[in-house]
Design a protein around this motif. Sequence first.
Motif: not given
Length: 297
Positions: A28-37
């Motif tokens: 989830a952390k990885h996807k939240f970070e990708l989404a923010e970019k």
Amino acid sequence: MTKTAWVFPGQGSQAIGMGVDFQENPVAKHKFELAEKILGWSVLDICQGDETNLSHTLYTQPCLYVVESIIADLLLEKTTAPQLVAGHSLGEYVALYISGVFDFESGLRLVKKRSELMSKAAGGKMAALMKFDRSQLENLIDANPDVVLANDNSSGQVVISGTPEAVEQVLAEVNAKRKVELNVSGAFHSPLMAEASGQFQSVLEGVTFNDAKIPVLSNVEPSPATKGAELKQRLAQQMTGSVKWREIMEQLSQQEITETIEVGPGKVLTGLLKRACKGMELGTIGTMEALDKLGNG
């Protein structure tokens, strides 16, 4: 033998706090970070912020896509893949993602553009009808070219969409137990979205659609499909086409689905399924606690 479908809710199911309990999970952390970019703003911040902000189409759609995709990924780690997937409006993008039609980032870029175009749409109106006279409603819609059946959610619940004058005229004449005007910017899932849909096509054309690993029931054509080109064509029609959820539920029964799991916040689709698909086992996975229980069960 158990035959399972996963369904993904759309706009209207969002809730403050959704997805927050997943934030420490590595996937989830990885996807939240990708989404923010990709988005330029934090999904977690919006989901923990003001309800009015979260309910704005511009934020609602990307937030739902990200949160539901994360839950679906984590659910796949704990159980076998379903035999069918479907999503209500925005939820169809998550269904396509989890079936392998496109990757997470490509799906989010499509949803970002979709939400921008839909939030700018103006000049239309939508209204929900509960416990109504279907034949009378169909006759009223047939007689008025400026209003359509936007969401056919169940035998007892629909949403109409069109010009304000046309929608108001139908509301004044139709027999229904409840009539609720929706707080939306435009006439979604109607021909009034043609300009936005046209602008969206250029973005859609640039995304490669793979063949699906899991058959998808699309909103505009509720029959199982796996061919990438066909699923792309169906999605291209979605912004102006009707959400045929009642037919999707009928198709689940015809495909001998014995269990359906609503993946995402809330229980809107589960409520519809409970009334339409008697005897079907229903479940919801929208929190880390629900996922953990599944793992311990």
